[in-house]
Design a protein around this motif. Structure first.
Motif, PDB file in Angstrom:
ATOM      1  N   THR A  42       0.611  -1.209   0.046  1.00  0.00           N
ATOM      2  CA  THR A  42       0.115  -0.212   0.217  1.00  0.00           C
ATOM      3  C   THR A  42       0.211   1.232  -0.118  1.00  0.00           C
ATOM      4  OG1 THR A  42      -1.826  -1.176   1.407  1.00  0.00           O
ATOM      5  CG2 THR A  42      -1.774   1.086   0.866  1.00  0.00           C
ATOM      6  N   THR A  43       1.827   1.511  -1.129  1.00  0.00           N
ATOM      7  CA  THR A  43       2.841   1.930  -0.566  1.00  0.00           C
ATOM      8  C   THR A  43       2.507   3.173  -2.420  1.00  0.00           C
ATOM      9  OG1 THR A  43       3.978   1.505   0.512  1.00  0.00           O
ATOM     10  CG2 THR A  43       5.242   3.159  -1.033  1.00  0.00           C
ATOM     11  N   LEU A  44       2.103   3.807  -2.214  1.00  0.00           N
ATOM     12  CA  LEU A  44       3.131   5.018  -3.700  1.00  0.00           C
ATOM     13  C   LEU A  44       3.517   4.583  -4.881  1.00  0.00           C
ATOM     14  CD1 LEU A  44       1.176   7.282  -6.039  1.00  0.00           C
ATOM     15  CD2 LEU A  44       1.935   8.648  -4.552  1.00  0.00           C
ATOM     16  N   ARG A  45       4.177   4.562  -5.807  1.00  0.00           N
ATOM     17  CA  ARG A  45       5.063   4.619  -6.602  1.00  0.00           C
ATOM     18  C   ARG A  45       5.168   5.301  -7.460  1.00  0.00           C
ATOM     19  NH1 ARG A  45       9.335   1.389  -5.369  1.00  0.00           N
ATOM     20  NH2 ARG A  45       9.094   0.158  -3.361  1.00  0.00           N
ATOM     21  N   LEU A  46       6.032   6.653  -7.872  1.00  0.00           N
ATOM     22  CA  LEU A  46       5.583   7.034  -9.187  1.00  0.00           C
ATOM     23  C   LEU A  46       7.243   6.787 -10.041  1.00  0.00           C
ATOM     24  CD1 LEU A  46       4.776  10.232  -7.407  1.00  0.00           C
ATOM     25  CD2 LEU A  46       3.231   9.096  -8.391  1.00  0.00           C
ATOM     26  N   ALA A  47       6.147   7.388 -11.396  1.00  0.00           N
ATOM     27  CA  ALA A  47       7.382   7.260 -12.771  1.00  0.00           C
ATOM     28  C   ALA A  47       6.771   8.253 -13.461  1.00  0.00           C
ATOM     29  CB  ALA A  47       6.942   5.940 -12.910  1.00  0.00           C
ATOM     30  N   ALA A  53      -7.835   1.191  -1.469  1.00  0.00           N
ATOM     31  CA  ALA A  53      -6.367   1.257  -1.964  1.00  0.00           C
ATOM     32  C   ALA A  53      -5.604   2.776  -2.329  1.00  0.00           C
ATOM     33  CB  ALA A  53      -5.475  -0.097  -2.852  1.00  0.00           C
ATOM     34  N   VAL A  54      -5.563   3.039  -3.484  1.00  0.00           N
ATOM     35  CA  VAL A  54      -4.815   4.579  -3.983  1.00  0.00           C
ATOM     36  C   VAL A  54      -5.495   5.419  -2.455  1.00  0.00           C
ATOM     37  CG1 VAL A  54      -5.015   6.592  -4.625  1.00  0.00           C
ATOM     38  CG2 VAL A  54      -5.870   4.370  -5.789  1.00  0.00           C
ATOM     39  N   GLN A  55      -5.942   6.037  -1.639  1.00  0.00           N
ATOM     40  CA  GLN A  55      -6.540   6.763  -0.642  1.00  0.00           C
ATOM     41  C   GLN A  55      -5.997   6.174   0.475  1.00  0.00           C
ATOM     42  OE1 GLN A  55     -10.822   7.199   0.459  1.00  0.00           O
ATOM     43  NE2 GLN A  55     -10.706   8.093   2.478  1.00  0.00           N
ATOM     44  N   ALA A  56      -5.997   5.052   0.914  1.00  0.00           N
ATOM     45  CA  ALA A  56      -4.691   4.503   1.935  1.00  0.00           C
ATOM     46  C   ALA A  56      -3.582   4.889   2.061  1.00  0.00           C
ATOM     47  CB  ALA A  56      -4.864   2.826   2.616  1.00  0.00           C
ATOM     48  N   LEU A  99      -1.953   7.496  -0.210  1.00  0.00           N
ATOM     49  CA  LEU A  99      -2.693   8.998  -0.551  1.00  0.00           C
ATOM     50  C   LEU A  99      -2.282   9.335   1.317  1.00  0.00           C
ATOM     51  CD1 LEU A  99      -4.030   9.542  -3.069  1.00  0.00           C
ATOM     52  CD2 LEU A  99      -1.228   9.420  -2.999  1.00  0.00           C
ATOM     53  N   ASP A 100      -3.057   8.821   1.800  1.00  0.00           N
ATOM     54  CA  ASP A 100      -3.837   9.130   3.003  1.00  0.00           C
ATOM     55  C   ASP A 100      -2.303   9.324   4.519  1.00  0.00           C
ATOM     56  OD1 ASP A 100      -5.986  10.280   2.822  1.00  0.00           O
ATOM     57  OD2 ASP A 100      -7.118   8.480   4.028  1.00  0.00           O
ATOM     58  N   ALA A 109       0.917   9.007   2.829  1.00  0.00           N
ATOM     59  CA  ALA A 109       1.895  10.051   2.455  1.00  0.00           C
ATOM     60  C   ALA A 109       1.660  11.125   3.599  1.00  0.00           C
ATOM     61  CB  ALA A 109       2.510   9.559   1.396  1.00  0.00           C
ATOM     62  N   GLY A 110      -0.102  11.278   3.612  1.00  0.00           N
ATOM     63  CA  GLY A 110      -0.293  12.683   3.884  1.00  0.00           C
ATOM     64  C   GLY A 110      -0.565  13.312   2.816  1.00  0.00           C
ATOM     65  N   LEU A 111      -0.938  13.110   2.156  1.00  0.00           N
ATOM     66  CA  LEU A 111      -1.166  13.992   0.341  1.00  0.00           C
ATOM     67  C   LEU A 111      -2.392  14.577   0.689  1.00  0.00           C
ATOM     68  CD1 LEU A 111       1.189  12.095  -2.275  1.00  0.00           C
ATOM     69  CD2 LEU A 111       1.509  14.531  -0.741  1.00  0.00           C
ATOM     70  N   ASP A 112      -2.840  15.479  -0.270  1.00  0.00           N
ATOM     71  CA  ASP A 112      -4.576  15.948  -0.295  1.00  0.00           C
ATOM     72  C   ASP A 112      -5.044  15.714  -1.168  1.00  0.00           C
ATOM     73  OD1 ASP A 112      -6.915  16.760   0.196  1.00  0.00           O
ATOM     74  OD2 ASP A 112      -6.392  18.523  -0.545  1.00  0.00           O
TER      75      ASP A 112
END
Length: 589
Positions: free
Chosen positions: A197-202, A253-256, A258-259, A261-264
């Motif tokens: 449940t970690t956001l990964r960016l590319a 899962a996205v919401q979890a 982002l929350d 990571a402290g991102l609005d």
């Protein structure tokens, strides 16, 4: 549904009477969780015959909503919208656990019978607002995992391009965006939510399967950020990913992520997309306006997600068009979220889109409507009937083929050509020059060294000779992403080999921040003391308890090897607040 997925992964059932009693404290008699769909169908059939007899229906508080003429509300059970998932272990106890689909079909609530509040008559009580919440309380990981469903040739990129960058805090995001081209920050980036449940960016137009390292994901799509005070917030987000095709419901899962990571964020996909594969022709469809009909053969599409179904093979997008071919065509439109569409000269009715643009000049100049282009085929998605092209490959063929030939962990040498606050350009010894940048090699700030530093020039300077490990072919910028620190031992991992939660250490405060202080406990190893763990009494600022340069005694309360994070507490008479430590995962370096 989540229950079926947890069954297929052997996560369900987890028969734990102690946890069940904690979840349902009014239960006195034990339950057996049903292990397969056949058992559930067989046991649920009893709900129908119970409602057929008025006395029995009244006793068990059950009704058929289709015949009731109105809503059937708790403490009654709607037998038409319930599926039993647990029944009494002892014969004659007449207790049960059920999924209640009155709350929705995606993640139904869980209800259970109650004979103890009123022994003369059954009642149905909510155990958990959703099945996923119930499964989590029971220790079952019921989250849907989406496997990769795209073309096989993209899997080869995983070994040369690494994985997406993990984002676990606003600082992570700010630092990552600072390393991206200014013109790219307003465009959508590729994202996945990994199995932790970690956001990964590319960078945009990167393949989702590469961002995920080939693993299943909890969600995937395109994400756009906008400035928000001193930080960033999510402005637009979509589940557009033809490599994974997640359902709109995957936003949980996205919401979890982002929350955490402290991102609005908007709280939902701003552009939700529903994918279905045609069972007749194999075409992968995007369902529009709830019209579940295949765009290829007009056959009905299934109601449930099936993008991973094999099905009949779809026709190839062109007459023998394969990866590596050079094709030509005309720009006919700019189709979001896919990008510029090219009508190829070759006979094909399938769309072709630009994935990689030239590495110099404006993109808008390279793909004006009506303009003729020549490009290399970099991906043929037979399942979705789509072709992906690279203009960079044909406009800079020497550099393209050099970068494409590099492999992960290749050691490259070169000279520092330019130093910026977002990274360092390296002029490689054996590579061609770059058409726009000082060097083909590029090192992001975190990959320079394991040790903390204030200025990039404290680590490297123009003209310095360096060696780096190849990590990724950045097709967007035409760069070989390198890591200098990968060729040196990681002091954190060396420290962690002999460290453990509860261990006492002595260290020096090296940095004071609003919510805590960093302490160096070994050469190159720094841990964080949150201000709540600085003193016995609550402090408003760290300076009320400690000073920069002060030597302090600390206790390890959290050790995360994968993220290289060390959480500490000062040794006091009070019990330090514990920090949840995630289980380490395999290092992908």
């Amino acid at each position: 549904m989540l229950l079926i997925e947890s069954m297929s992964s052997d996560a369900w059932p987890t028969q734990d009477d102690t946890r069940l009693r904690e979840i349902m404290p009014w239960f006195e008699d034990p339950l057996d969780l049903l292990a397969d769909l056949d058992e559930m169908r067989r046991e649920s059939a009893s709900l129908d015959w119970m409602t057929e007899d008025s006395a029995t229906a009244e006793l068990f508080r059950q009704a058929c909503g289709s015949q009731a003429g109105g809503l059937v509300e708790l403490p009654w059970l709607d037998a038409d919208l319930a599926v039993l998932i647990g029944v009494n272990r002892n014969l004659g106890d007449d207790v049960a656990l059920a999924l209640d689909y009155r709350t929705g079909s995606d993640d139904p609530s869980v209800v259970a019978s109650d004979w103890w509040t009123d022994p003369q008559r059954c009642a149905w009580r909510v155990v958990a607002p959703t099945f996923s919440a119930f499964a989590a309380a029971l220790g079952v990981d019921a989250r849907r995992r989406y496997p990769y469903v795209g073309p096989d040739e993209l899997l080869m990129q995983i070994w040369s391009q690494g994985t997406g960058h993990p984002i676990t805090s606003p600082t992570d995001l700010a630092e990552w965006l600072a390393r991206q081209d200014v013109g790219e920050r307003e465009e959508p980036f590729t994202f996945v939510i990994d199995q932790l449940t970690t956001l990964r960016l590319a960078p945009q137009r990167s393949e989702h399967v590469v961002c995920a390292g080939g693993a299943p994901v909890l969600s995937a799509g395109e994400i756009t950020f906008e400035p928000d005070g001193d930080g960033w917030r999510v402005s637009e987000i979509s589940n557009q990913s033809t490599g994974y095709c997640p359902e709109p419901e995957s936003y949980t899962a996205v919401q979890a992520a982002l929350d955490t990571a402290g991102l609005d964020h908007p709280g939902r996909f701003t552009v939700p997309i529903t994918f279905r594969r045609c069972e007749s022709c194999g075409q992968l469809n995007i369902v529009k306006d709830h019209h579940y009909v295949c765009a290829m053969c007009d056959e009905p599409l299934p109601a449930s997600w099936n993008a991973d179904a094999a099905g009949p093979p779809a026709p190839r997008p062109g007459n023998g068009t394969t990866v590596g071919d050079t094709v030509s065509g005309t720009v006919v439109a700019d189709e979001r979220p896919f990008g510029p569409r090219i009508q190829l000269d070759e006979h094909t009715s399938k769309p072709a889109h630009i994935r990689d643009f030239p590495w110099q000049g404006k993109r808008s100049d390279a793909v004006r409507v009506g303009q003729r282009v020549a490009a290399e085929v970099v991906s043929v998605d037979n399942a979705a009937g789509r072709i992906w092209l690279s203009l960079a490959a044909t406009e800079h063929p020497e550099l393209w083929h050099y970068l494409k030939g590099l492999r992960t962990r290749d050691v490259l040498t070169g000279t520092v050509a330019d130093v910026q606050n977002f990274g360092v350009f390296i002029a490689l010894d054996d590579g061609p020059p770059h058409p726009s940048y000082p060097g083909v090699g590029f090192v992001t700030i975190p990959e320079l060294t394991w040790e903390p530093f204030d200025e990039v020039t404290d680590v490297v300077h123009v003209g310095q000779r360096v060696r780096g490990e190849f990590r990724q072919f950045d097709t967007t910028n035409g760069e070989a992403r390198l890591s200098l620190r990968a060729l040196r031992p990681d002091p954190f991992q060396i420290f962690a080999d002999n460290a453990a939660v509860g261990q006492h250490l002595t260290g020096t405060i090296t940095k004071v921040i609003p919510f805590g202080v960093f302490v160096e406990v070994a050469d190159g190893v720094h841990g964080l003391i949150h201000k709540d763990n600085l003193a016995d009494a609550q402090v408003d600022t760290p300076e009320q308890a400690v000073q920069l340069g002060e030597n302090v005694q600390v206790t390890i309360i959290g050790l995360d090897r994968d993220r290289r994070r060390l959480h500490l507490s000062r040794i006091n008479d009070h019990q330090p607040k514990p920090v949840a430590t995630e289980q380490p995962v395999q290092d992908d370096r």
